[in-house]
Scaffold this active site. Structure first.
Site, PDB file in Angstrom:
ATOM      1  N   ASN A  87     117.819  38.967  -4.042  1.00 43.24           N
ATOM      2  CA  ASN A  87     117.919  40.301  -3.467  1.00 43.24           C
ATOM      3  C   ASN A  87     117.177  40.401  -2.134  1.00 43.24           C
ATOM      4  O   ASN A  87     116.055  39.919  -2.013  1.00 43.24           O
ATOM      5  CB  ASN A  87     117.325  41.331  -4.436  1.00 43.24           C
ATOM      6  CG  ASN A  87     118.037  41.330  -5.782  1.00 43.24           C
ATOM      7  OD1 ASN A  87     119.248  41.145  -5.848  1.00 43.24           O
ATOM      8  ND2 ASN A  87     117.292  41.522  -6.863  1.00 43.24           N
ATOM      9  N   GLN A  94     115.680  44.646  -4.124  1.00 44.08           N
ATOM     10  CA  GLN A  94     114.454  43.859  -3.973  1.00 44.08           C
ATOM     11  C   GLN A  94     113.245  44.752  -4.203  1.00 44.08           C
ATOM     12  O   GLN A  94     113.110  45.798  -3.566  1.00 44.08           O
ATOM     13  CB  GLN A  94     114.385  43.228  -2.567  1.00 44.08           C
ATOM     14  CG  GLN A  94     113.189  42.299  -2.403  1.00 44.08           C
ATOM     15  CD  GLN A  94     113.174  41.561  -1.061  1.00 44.08           C
ATOM     16  OE1 GLN A  94     113.908  41.919  -0.134  1.00 44.08           O
ATOM     17  NE2 GLN A  94     112.339  40.547  -0.968  1.00 44.08           N
ATOM     18  N   HIS A 100     112.430  35.319  -3.100  1.00 40.91           N
ATOM     19  CA  HIS A 100     112.495  34.627  -4.390  1.00 40.91           C
ATOM     20  C   HIS A 100     113.940  34.519  -4.829  1.00 40.91           C
ATOM     21  O   HIS A 100     114.767  35.363  -4.481  1.00 40.91           O
ATOM     22  CB  HIS A 100     111.652  35.327  -5.455  1.00 40.91           C
ATOM     23  CG  HIS A 100     111.922  36.801  -5.578  1.00 40.91           C
ATOM     24  ND1 HIS A 100     111.411  37.732  -4.696  1.00 40.91           N
ATOM     25  CD2 HIS A 100     112.674  37.504  -6.462  1.00 40.91           C
ATOM     26  CE1 HIS A 100     111.813  38.938  -5.049  1.00 40.91           C
ATOM     27  NE2 HIS A 100     112.595  38.832  -6.112  1.00 40.91           N
ATOM     28  N   HIS A 102     116.138  34.328  -8.300  1.00 39.00           N
ATOM     29  CA  HIS A 102     116.153  34.460  -9.761  1.00 39.00           C
ATOM     30  C   HIS A 102     117.071  33.394 -10.340  1.00 39.00           C
ATOM     31  O   HIS A 102     118.210  33.219  -9.869  1.00 39.00           O
ATOM     32  CB  HIS A 102     116.742  35.816 -10.172  1.00 39.00           C
ATOM     33  CG  HIS A 102     115.946  37.010  -9.760  1.00 39.00           C
ATOM     34  ND1 HIS A 102     115.066  37.641 -10.601  1.00 39.00           N
ATOM     35  CD2 HIS A 102     115.899  37.713  -8.593  1.00 39.00           C
ATOM     36  CE1 HIS A 102     114.522  38.681  -9.986  1.00 39.00           C
ATOM     37  NE2 HIS A 102     115.019  38.752  -8.759  1.00 39.00           N
TER      38      HIS A 102
HETATM   39  P1  AMP Z   1     113.378  41.647  -7.261  1.00 38.50           P
HETATM   40  O1  AMP Z   1     113.829  42.940  -7.875  1.00 38.50           O
HETATM   41  O2  AMP Z   1     114.496  40.740  -6.874  1.00 38.50           O
HETATM   42  O3  AMP Z   1     112.386  41.859  -6.136  1.00 38.50           O
HETATM   43  O4  AMP Z   1     112.639  40.872  -8.437  1.00 38.50           O
HETATM   44  C1  AMP Z   1     111.285  40.952  -8.694  1.00 38.50           C
HETATM   45  C2  AMP Z   1     111.083  40.273 -10.021  1.00 38.50           C
HETATM   46  O5  AMP Z   1     109.724  39.896 -10.128  1.00 38.50           O
HETATM   47  C3  AMP Z   1     111.402  41.120 -11.253  1.00 38.50           C
HETATM   48  O6  AMP Z   1     112.346  40.441 -12.076  1.00 38.50           O
HETATM   49  C4  AMP Z   1     110.043  41.258 -11.966  1.00 38.50           C
HETATM   50  O7  AMP Z   1     110.176  41.236 -13.361  1.00 38.50           O
HETATM   51  C5  AMP Z   1     109.309  40.048 -11.457  1.00 38.50           C
HETATM   52  N1  AMP Z   1     107.860  40.154 -11.395  1.00 38.50           N
HETATM   53  C6  AMP Z   1     107.128  41.137 -10.804  1.00 38.50           C
HETATM   54  N2  AMP Z   1     105.817  40.856 -10.888  1.00 38.50           N
HETATM   55  C7  AMP Z   1     105.715  39.669 -11.547  1.00 38.50           C
HETATM   56  C8  AMP Z   1     104.616  38.848 -11.950  1.00 38.50           C
HETATM   57  N3  AMP Z   1     103.349  39.200 -11.701  1.00 38.50           N
HETATM   58  N4  AMP Z   1     104.888  37.685 -12.596  1.00 38.50           N
HETATM   59  C9  AMP Z   1     106.174  37.331 -12.851  1.00 38.50           C
HETATM   60  N5  AMP Z   1     107.240  38.058 -12.492  1.00 38.50           N
HETATM   61  C10 AMP Z   1     107.017  39.216 -11.863  1.00 38.50           C
END
Ligand code: AMP
Ligand code: ZN
Length: 134
Positions: A87, A94, A100, A102
């Site tokens: 994203n 995002q 990142h 997924h």
């Molecule tokens: P996005 O919506 O693409 O920015 O995805 C962010 C992702 O990060 C989500 O799937 C969250 O569950 C994950 N996330 C947020 N904080 C952490 C963390 N401290 N450790 C592992 N995953 C996280």
């Protein structure tokens, strides 16, 4: 390293995480709010807010890594498929402004939602978009 970036801290190891893989450029961790069993995140160690800030070399390596780690997850967890989701921008979902990817293993009949309602490609849109690449 960005001051208040949680993924910078995780990628560097300042905050502990369930790490599946690490090298000099990346850390791959389990997502804390998994969409499915095995949901993982590829984090570059050097901060880039999104795909457009990511150096080409890192982008290339990231996809190769996605193939490798995704393959191990899919095989090891006997998943039936795997989504790569990436994203860029709040409008695209995002929530953490550190690039990142997924890796989301998929299982027949699961309830993960990575779908959209198909629209229709209009002539005007098509011409406008094609023009961008001429
Ligand atoms: P996005 O919506 O693409 O920015 O995805 C962010 C992702 O990060 C989500 O799937 C969250 O569950 C994950 N996330 C947020 N904080 C952490 C963390 N401290 N450790 C592992 N995953 C996280
Ligand atoms: Zn960061």
């Amino acid at each position: 390293m960005e001051e208040n970036c949680i993924f910078c801290k995780i990628a560097r190891g300042d905050i502990s995480s369930a790490t599946l893989y690490e090298d000099e450029d990346f850390r791959v961790i389990l997502d804390l709010g998994p969409a499915s069993k095995g949901h993982a995140l590829i984090l570059p160690k050097k901060h880039a807010a999104n795909l457009f800030e990511l150096p080409d070399e890192t982008a290339q390596k990231a996809l190769v890594l996605a193939k490798r780690i995704g393959g191990t997850l899919k095989e090891g967890l006997h998943a039936d498929g795997l989504n790569l989701v990436q994203n860029n921008g709040a409008a695209a979902g995002q929530t953490v402004d550190h690039f990142h990817i997924h890796l989301i293993p998929r299982y027949q009949g699961d309830t993960v939602n990575v779908k959209w309602q198909p629209g229709e490609l209009g002539e005007e849109d098509k011409e406008e978009i094609l023009k961008l690449f001429r």
